[in-house]
Design a protein around this motif. Structure first.
Motif, PDB file in Angstrom:
ATOM      1  N   PRO A  43       0.835  -1.211   0.000  1.00  0.00           N
ATOM      2  CA  PRO A  43       0.000   0.000   0.000  1.00  0.00           C
ATOM      3  C   PRO A  43       0.864   1.252   0.000  1.00  0.00           C
ATOM      4  N   GLU A  44       0.321   2.312  -0.539  1.00  0.00           N
ATOM      5  CA  GLU A  44       0.973   3.613  -0.383  1.00  0.00           C
ATOM      6  C   GLU A  44       0.780   4.087   1.064  1.00  0.00           C
ATOM      7  N   SER A  45       1.608   4.963   1.503  1.00  0.00           N
ATOM      8  CA  SER A  45       1.434   5.559   2.816  1.00  0.00           C
ATOM      9  C   SER A  45       0.166   6.407   2.820  1.00  0.00           C
ATOM     10  N   ALA A  46      -0.508   6.438   3.969  1.00  0.00           N
ATOM     11  CA  ALA A  46      -1.692   7.295   4.089  1.00  0.00           C
ATOM     12  C   ALA A  46      -1.265   8.760   4.183  1.00  0.00           C
ATOM     13  N   GLU A  47      -0.005   8.959   4.447  1.00  0.00           N
ATOM     14  CA  GLU A  47       0.499  10.323   4.611  1.00  0.00           C
ATOM     15  C   GLU A  47       1.191  10.771   3.322  1.00  0.00           C
ATOM     16  N   ASN A  48       1.370  12.064   3.171  1.00  0.00           N
ATOM     17  CA  ASN A  48       2.076  12.576   2.000  1.00  0.00           C
ATOM     18  C   ASN A  48       3.574  12.592   2.291  1.00  0.00           C
ATOM     19  N   LEU A  49       4.305  11.708   1.628  1.00  0.00           N
ATOM     20  CA  LEU A  49       5.733  11.575   1.924  1.00  0.00           C
ATOM     21  C   LEU A  49       6.604  12.397   0.970  1.00  0.00           C
ATOM     22  N   ALA A  50       5.942  13.096   0.021  1.00  0.00           N
ATOM     23  CA  ALA A  50       6.721  13.879  -0.941  1.00  0.00           C
ATOM     24  C   ALA A  50       7.501  14.971  -0.226  1.00  0.00           C
ATOM     25  N   GLY A  51       8.757  15.091  -0.558  1.00  0.00           N
ATOM     26  CA  GLY A  51       9.577  16.168  -0.015  1.00  0.00           C
ATOM     27  C   GLY A  51      10.022  15.983   1.426  1.00  0.00           C
ATOM     28  N   VAL A  52       9.787  14.806   1.994  1.00  0.00           N
ATOM     29  CA  VAL A  52      10.196  14.569   3.382  1.00  0.00           C
ATOM     30  C   VAL A  52      11.720  14.470   3.475  1.00  0.00           C
TER      31      VAL A  52
ATOM     32  N   LYS B  62       5.609   1.190   5.916  1.00  0.00           N
ATOM     33  CA  LYS B  62       6.273   1.146   7.220  1.00  0.00           C
ATOM     34  C   LYS B  62       6.664   2.537   7.701  1.00  0.00           C
ATOM     35  N   PHE B  63       6.537   3.518   6.836  1.00  0.00           N
ATOM     36  CA  PHE B  63       7.036   4.852   7.161  1.00  0.00           C
ATOM     37  C   PHE B  63       5.925   5.708   7.745  1.00  0.00           C
ATOM     38  N   ARG B  64       6.216   6.317   8.876  1.00  0.00           N
ATOM     39  CA  ARG B  64       5.225   7.223   9.477  1.00  0.00           C
ATOM     40  C   ARG B  64       5.911   8.542   9.796  1.00  0.00           C
ATOM     41  N   LEU B  65       5.250   9.618   9.441  1.00  0.00           N
ATOM     42  CA  LEU B  65       5.836  10.933   9.717  1.00  0.00           C
ATOM     43  C   LEU B  65       6.098  11.090  11.211  1.00  0.00           C
ATOM     44  N   GLY B  66       5.244  10.468  12.013  1.00  0.00           N
ATOM     45  CA  GLY B  66       5.433  10.521  13.462  1.00  0.00           C
ATOM     46  C   GLY B  66       6.793   9.984  13.894  1.00  0.00           C
ATOM     47  N   ASP B  67       7.355   9.044  13.103  1.00  0.00           N
ATOM     48  CA  ASP B  67       8.670   8.504  13.455  1.00  0.00           C
ATOM     49  C   ASP B  67       9.730   9.611  13.463  1.00  0.00           C
TER      50      ASP B  67
END
Lengths: 267, 267
Positions: free
Chosen positions: A255-264, B191-196
């Protein structure tokens, strides 16, 4: 492996199902074991995907006569699968608290969650098998259970559970050999119970009860497979193949992340 | 592997523990992986014995910072172990019902039964780690927990549980690399969470909290090991070795039947 699928309402006479059958695999035992190893690796990948996707729920029901090979199948089919996301639920004689509830109560608590693969080692089917053979409840009670079970399983399927049910089919001679092997090996005495010999005397009653189960509870939502199980390698191969094919059919994706990971940026 | 054991009341400064250490195995990665495979097979035998003997209970606690390798260790150390008799308990953010109870309530429900091997993926230690770092309860509350935890674990040990606790030790640079790898691979986004990343900012507070945990809760009944975990193969090798050695030390035996099997004939 379609030949082992029980069609809904199909009349089953177990004496006509050959427990020695190995016809769906052209190699012998050694090649079969190599094939199982390959399937194990594929299952490992699929189970990781199941866990990651966190969408489907998978329930495997194993039923068999004593020595039929439930424990062996669990050991060999699920070898290498990550214990995280995989769980075996054993249904033994119910506790007092469990008996104070309906027979599906303890079963419902153990069904798989999203992303989980759960193996039932015995199941609610004992409530129309051992319970029937030993007259633990009247006929009119266990007879109503077939419909109840079908409806329960249909609900599970409708809410995202993929269900596969395997009856591991051995014959009475094979059971005798396996019981004797346990008796002859002190390291296996812990698996031997005198009560198993009493159950063995009820073989034909059990076969009749299984025939009813297979006829009445094999549904599109939760099909039964009759697995020829006199040859252990073939039993494992059949289960692995059906399981892997079924999981492939779910077309799972990471699955894609539920969050927007662009530019992290990680600092 | 004794050097990774935390002695009771030993003052721990994690900056003095090298997460890159591989000194207890003289070969490199490839030989190490071959060794892990051997240990896997031995663990498989020992777990069967544990299950058969139905006497000891085994609890493995895994704690680490995000990306520290808990999931990977579970996958690799317990590869091949029979899912029957092995169980992973995940402790995520507590539910409303769990929060209405004391913090050990949900943990106690998950401890191993006789014959069972249970892996805690996170544990009650989060109640003196994340809870402390985020001030979820006042200091005087979490401070009392060290003794409570020691007493709880001592009770488990006295009632037949063998407990091993592993802190998987990576450094902050290694975490950065692993988070970046997750970000770079779409198959790992789940597996990636911004909270991490927020947690990562609290690295030094977490190190301090871990140092207290390691100092105050490594006991004879339930020792902590600090596992160098920057190298994944070495991490797995250390855990496997300690676990196998510990299980060997239990001197388990296949039990005799409780029934008299002399003269039994199978008809």
């Amino acid at each position: 492996m379609k030949k082992y699928l029980v069609q809904p309402d199909m009349k089953v006479k177990l004496s006509e199902w050959d427990p020695n059958d190995t016809s769906e695999f052209k190699g012998g035992k050694e090649q079969g074991q190599a094939e199982i190893e390959k399937l194990n690796h594929r299952l490992e990948e699929l189970q990781e995907l199941l866990f990651a996707e966190h969408r489907h729920k998978v329930l495997i029901v194993l039923q068999a006569m004593d020595t039929g090979g439930k424990d062996g199948a669990i050991r060999h089919v699920f070898e290498g699968v990550n214990p995280q996301g995989t769980r075996v639920a054993n249904f033994k004689a119910p506790t007092a608290e469990e008996l104070d509830h309906d027979y599906l109560w303890r079963v419902h608590r153990q069904v798989p969650a999203k992303g989980e693969l759960v193996i039932f080692n015995r199941s609610h089917y004992e409530d129309v098998l051992v319970v029937r053979v030993h007259n633990l409840v009247p006929r009119e009670v266990w007879e109503t259970r077939f419909d109840q079970i079908n409806e329960f399983e249909e609900m599970l399927a409708e809410t995202g559970t993929t269900i596969l049910k395997f009856y591991l089919h051995i014959d009475k001679d094979e059971q005798k050999e396996r019981l004797q092997a346990r008796l002859d090996d002190p390291n296996k005495h812990w698996k031997f119970r005198l009560g198993d010999l009493e159950e063995r005397k009820l073989w034909s009653e059990y076969m009749q009860a299984y025939e009813d189960v297979l006829k009445k509870t094999s549904t599109d939502a939760a099909p039964w497979f009759i697995v020829p199980a006199n040859h252990k390698w073939y039993r494992d191969l059949v289960i692995s193949t059906i399981l892997v094919n079924t999981l492939e059919g779910l077309k799972m994706k990471y699955p894609e992340s539920a969050e927007n990971l662009a530019g992290v940026v990680i600092e």
